[in-house]
Design a protein around this motif. Structure first.
Motif, PDB file in Angstrom:
ATOM      1  N   SER A  37       0.798  -1.177  -0.161  1.00 26.78           N
ATOM      2  CA  SER A  37       0.038   0.120   0.129  1.00 26.78           C
ATOM      3  C   SER A  37       0.897   1.257   0.135  1.00 26.78           C
ATOM      4  N   THR A  38       0.266   2.269  -0.288  1.00 23.06           N
ATOM      5  CA  THR A  38       0.953   3.719  -0.192  1.00 23.06           C
ATOM      6  C   THR A  38       1.624   3.786   1.041  1.00 23.06           C
ATOM      7  N   GLU A  39       0.941   3.425   2.180  1.00 27.54           N
ATOM      8  CA  GLU A  39       1.205   3.513   3.607  1.00 27.54           C
ATOM      9  C   GLU A  39       2.581   2.761   3.931  1.00 27.54           C
ATOM     10  N   GLU A  40       2.438   1.534   3.439  1.00 26.05           N
ATOM     11  CA  GLU A  40       3.755   0.608   3.510  1.00 26.05           C
ATOM     12  C   GLU A  40       4.847   1.038   2.715  1.00 26.05           C
ATOM     13  N   GLN A  41       4.682   1.506   1.501  1.00 25.76           N
ATOM     14  CA  GLN A  41       5.714   2.041   0.792  1.00 25.76           C
ATOM     15  C   GLN A  41       6.337   3.043   1.411  1.00 25.76           C
ATOM     16  N   ASN A  42       5.555   4.219   2.020  1.00 27.29           N
ATOM     17  CA  ASN A  42       6.007   5.218   2.831  1.00 27.29           C
ATOM     18  C   ASN A  42       6.842   4.927   3.891  1.00 27.29           C
ATOM     19  N   LYS A  43       6.433   3.987   4.477  1.00 25.08           N
ATOM     20  CA  LYS A  43       7.307   3.230   5.846  1.00 25.08           C
ATOM     21  C   LYS A  43       8.549   2.883   5.434  1.00 25.08           C
ATOM     22  N   ILE A  44       8.691   1.962   4.104  1.00 27.59           N
ATOM     23  CA  ILE A  44       9.942   1.515   3.885  1.00 27.59           C
ATOM     24  C   ILE A  44      10.840   2.871   3.470  1.00 27.59           C
ATOM     25  N   ILE A  45      10.353   3.534   2.561  1.00 31.86           N
ATOM     26  CA  ILE A  45      11.099   4.850   2.317  1.00 31.86           C
ATOM     27  C   ILE A  45      11.640   5.597   3.589  1.00 31.86           C
ATOM     28  N   ASP A  46      10.766   6.058   4.362  1.00 29.68           N
ATOM     29  CA  ASP A  46      11.200   6.527   5.746  1.00 29.68           C
ATOM     30  C   ASP A  46      12.165   5.847   6.449  1.00 29.68           C
ATOM     31  N   SER A  47      11.709   4.360   6.659  1.00 26.67           N
ATOM     32  CA  SER A  47      12.863   3.780   7.383  1.00 26.67           C
ATOM     33  C   SER A  47      14.381   3.623   6.631  1.00 26.67           C
ATOM     34  N   GLN A  56      21.716   0.182  11.753  1.00 34.07           N
ATOM     35  CA  GLN A  56      20.947  -1.099  11.943  1.00 34.07           C
ATOM     36  C   GLN A  56      21.146  -2.050  10.626  1.00 34.07           C
ATOM     37  N   LEU A  57      21.553  -1.430   9.424  1.00 31.78           N
ATOM     38  CA  LEU A  57      21.774  -2.335   8.282  1.00 31.78           C
ATOM     39  C   LEU A  57      23.057  -2.082   7.694  1.00 31.78           C
ATOM     40  N   PRO A  58      24.272  -2.093   8.287  1.00 30.43           N
ATOM     41  CA  PRO A  58      25.580  -1.804   7.528  1.00 30.43           C
ATOM     42  C   PRO A  58      25.820  -2.796   6.389  1.00 30.43           C
ATOM     43  N   GLN A  59      25.481  -3.737   6.351  1.00 29.08           N
ATOM     44  CA  GLN A  59      25.806  -4.610   5.215  1.00 29.08           C
ATOM     45  C   GLN A  59      25.108  -4.279   3.835  1.00 29.08           C
ATOM     46  N   PHE A  60      23.931  -3.998   4.059  1.00 31.01           N
ATOM     47  CA  PHE A  60      23.102  -3.272   3.002  1.00 31.01           C
ATOM     48  C   PHE A  60      23.681  -2.164   2.501  1.00 31.01           C
ATOM     49  N   PHE A  61      23.821  -1.342   3.539  1.00 30.65           N
ATOM     50  CA  PHE A  61      24.498   0.172   2.861  1.00 30.65           C
ATOM     51  C   PHE A  61      25.983   0.115   2.557  1.00 30.65           C
ATOM     52  N   ASN A  62      26.790  -1.098   2.868  1.00 26.56           N
ATOM     53  CA  ASN A  62      28.084  -1.201   2.304  1.00 26.56           C
ATOM     54  C   ASN A  62      27.964  -1.518   0.859  1.00 26.56           C
ATOM     55  N   ARG A  63      26.855  -2.325   0.893  1.00 26.88           N
ATOM     56  CA  ARG A  63      26.692  -3.019  -0.515  1.00 26.88           C
ATOM     57  C   ARG A  63      26.186  -1.891  -1.608  1.00 26.88           C
ATOM     58  N   TYR A  64      24.944  -1.361  -1.164  1.00 27.24           N
ATOM     59  CA  TYR A  64      24.246  -0.407  -2.086  1.00 27.24           C
ATOM     60  C   TYR A  64      24.644   0.985  -2.213  1.00 27.24           C
ATOM     61  N   SER A  65      25.211   1.495  -1.136  1.00 26.21           N
ATOM     62  CA  SER A  65      25.555   3.042  -1.170  1.00 26.21           C
ATOM     63  C   SER A  65      26.747   3.355  -0.731  1.00 26.21           C
ATOM     64  N   LYS A  66      27.660   2.339  -0.189  1.00 28.60           N
ATOM     65  CA  LYS A  66      28.942   2.836   0.318  1.00 28.60           C
ATOM     66  C   LYS A  66      28.765   3.854   1.261  1.00 28.60           C
ATOM     67  N   LEU A  70      21.350   7.109   0.929  1.00 25.40           N
ATOM     68  CA  LEU A  70      20.324   7.098  -0.260  1.00 25.40           C
ATOM     69  C   LEU A  70      19.467   8.181  -0.223  1.00 25.40           C
ATOM     70  N   LEU A  71      19.089   8.222  -1.577  1.00 24.71           N
ATOM     71  CA  LEU A  71      18.085   9.446  -1.809  1.00 24.71           C
ATOM     72  C   LEU A  71      16.852   8.839  -2.320  1.00 24.71           C
ATOM     73  N   PRO A  72      15.923   9.508  -2.026  1.00 28.87           N
ATOM     74  CA  PRO A  72      14.372   8.782  -2.681  1.00 28.87           C
ATOM     75  C   PRO A  72      14.465   9.264  -4.226  1.00 28.87           C
ATOM     76  N   ALA A  73      13.878   8.305  -4.836  1.00 31.84           N
ATOM     77  CA  ALA A  73      13.959   8.386  -6.233  1.00 31.84           C
ATOM     78  C   ALA A  73      12.565   9.152  -6.766  1.00 31.84           C
ATOM     79  N   ASN A  74      12.510   9.658  -8.187  1.00 32.64           N
ATOM     80  CA  ASN A  74      11.138  10.114  -8.495  1.00 32.64           C
ATOM     81  C   ASN A  74      10.920   9.644  -9.849  1.00 32.64           C
ATOM     82  N   ASP A  75       9.897   9.596 -10.638  1.00 31.95           N
ATOM     83  CA  ASP A  75       9.660   9.135 -11.672  1.00 31.95           C
ATOM     84  C   ASP A  75      10.454   9.756 -12.667  1.00 31.95           C
TER      85      ASP A  75
END
Length: 91
Positions: A37-47, A56-66, A70-75
């Motif tokens: 849902s839009t609410e769930e998407q916004n929770k993921i983005i905010d998190s 909380q997610l050091p391996q994730f950030f090391n892999r994807y953003s060094k 992270l920046l929110p994307a737009n269409d």
């Protein structure tokens, strides 16, 4: 193909001929499909954009953003890619 990869694979510039160049696109992207849902998407983005996320997610950030945040994307960033992605699973 990205310039850096082309330079790495074809150092002498004789295996490939560049016929077109296009503007760059974001390197990594995450999408949340219609199952969220839009609410769930916004929770993921905010998190993912929160200051706690990197702790909380050091391996994730090391892999994807060094070192970059992270920046929110737009269409508009992906407008030219939609024709390529529209038939892809999960898009």
């Amino acid at each position: 193909m990205r310039d850096k990869l082309l330079d790495k694979l074809d150092k002498d510039k004789n295996a490939v001929r560049v016929i077109s160049r296009s503007p760059g696109v974001p390197n990594q992207a995450f999408s949340a499909g219609m199952r969220f849902s839009t609410e769930e998407q916004n929770k993921i983005i905010d998190s993912l954009l929160s200051t706690e996320a990197r702790k909380q997610l050091p391996q994730f950030f090391n892999r994807y953003s060094k070192e970059k945040d992270l920046l929110p994307a737009n269409d508009t960033e992906f407008r030219d890619l939609i024709i390529l992605l529209k038939d892809s699973w999960g898009f």
